[in-house]
Design an enzyme around this catalytic site. Structure first.
Site: not given
Length: 287
Positions: A100, A167, A197, A218
């Site tokens: 598995r 960011k 960004e 972005d």
């Protein structure tokens, strides 16, 4: 192509096996005679790009070093439904105990490689690279980023430690793009890049003036992206340009045609269809 650090991978596999096995595989222990030997045939149940064969082999090695594993296809190979991918031979108990986890990892990695290959095909012939993001499954980043490479893509930064990416919230915290870039530049080694960004032409200009090495565009429309690329090429031709945000198979080629260098797609590692792969026992014999 498989360059994941072997010892670290084996340690992760041991932890994942412990999660699955716990105090023992009771079904196999109580239903399959001890000493029985089998051959497990691993095959694809749908078309796709295969990734994770060395990982599956490592799983079976950790379960039982006496098992033998043989792959019939290459990493990154595109296969059709029904293709035999590999076989593992030895103790039936060991094969069923590792089955598995080996399949789970291969299915996920092959799904990522398959999706990546489709996106790569969509921008074929254009001078742009497809890359992933940090939007990965905790604990599986190395495997998922490896699967992106197998599918023909490339990797963005691995974590928070190997590149500066400023960011929107960093800009808010620092006060401005200029201050954020300046403070980062004071502390990082000269070999490290700074990416910023941006969401508007005003921010693009600020990133250029601040001396960013990479500018991310972005969630920009194709028209605004083309305008931003033109400005960056004229004012800072050395800067690498990345497109990001809301990239789909329907929009990626338009974004690539804008002239960007890189397109990042988070969906490669967080929104994919795991390839259906199965293991069937064959030619079993009692030892």
């Amino acid at each position: 192509m498989f360059n994941i650090e072997r010892l670290a991978l084996r340690e992760q596999i041991a932890a994942w096996l412990k999660e699955d096995i716990g105090t023992g595989d009771v079904t196999t222990a109580f239903t399959v005679p001890k000493g029985q030997q089998s051959k497990g045939i691993i095959h694809a149940k749908e078309d796709g790009v295969i990734a994770g064969l060395p990982v599956a082999e490592a799983v079976f090695e950790v379960v039982d070093p006496h098992l033998t594993f043989h792959a019939f296809v290459q990493e990154g190979e595109r296969v059709q439904k029904g293709t035999i991918l590999a076989e593992v031979e030895g103790s039936t108990h060991s094969i069923l105990t590792g089955e598995r986890l080996a399949l789970n990892l291969m299915q996920r990695m092959s799904g990522i490689a398959t999706k990546t290959a489709v996106f790569v095909e969509a921008i074929a012939g254009l001078p742009v690279r497809l890359v992933d993001t940090r939007k990965t499954t905790p604990g599986h980043r190395a495997l998922e980023k490896y699967a992106v490479r197998v599918g023909g893509g490339a990797n963005h930064r691995y974590g928070l430690y190997d590149a500066v990416m400023i960011k929107d919230n960093h800009i808010k915290g620092a006060g401005s793009i200029r201050d954020a870039v300046s403070r980062a530049r004071e502390h990082i080694p000269y070999t490290m890049k700074i990416e910023v960004e941006t969401e508007s032409m005003d921010q693009v200009q600020q990133a250029i003036q601040a001396g960013a090495d990479i500018i991310m565009l972005d969630n920009m429309s194709s028209t605004h992206m083309q305008e931003a690329v033109k400005v960056i090429r004229e004012q800072a031709p050395h800067v690498l340009i990345e497109a990001s945000g809301g990239v789909t198979l329907e929009t990626i080629r338009d974004k690539a045609l804008s002239g960007v260098d890189v397109i990042s797609v988070g969906a490669l590692t967080y929104s994919f269809h795991a390839l259906d792969i199965s293991l069937d026992l064959n030619e079993k014999k009692v030892g």
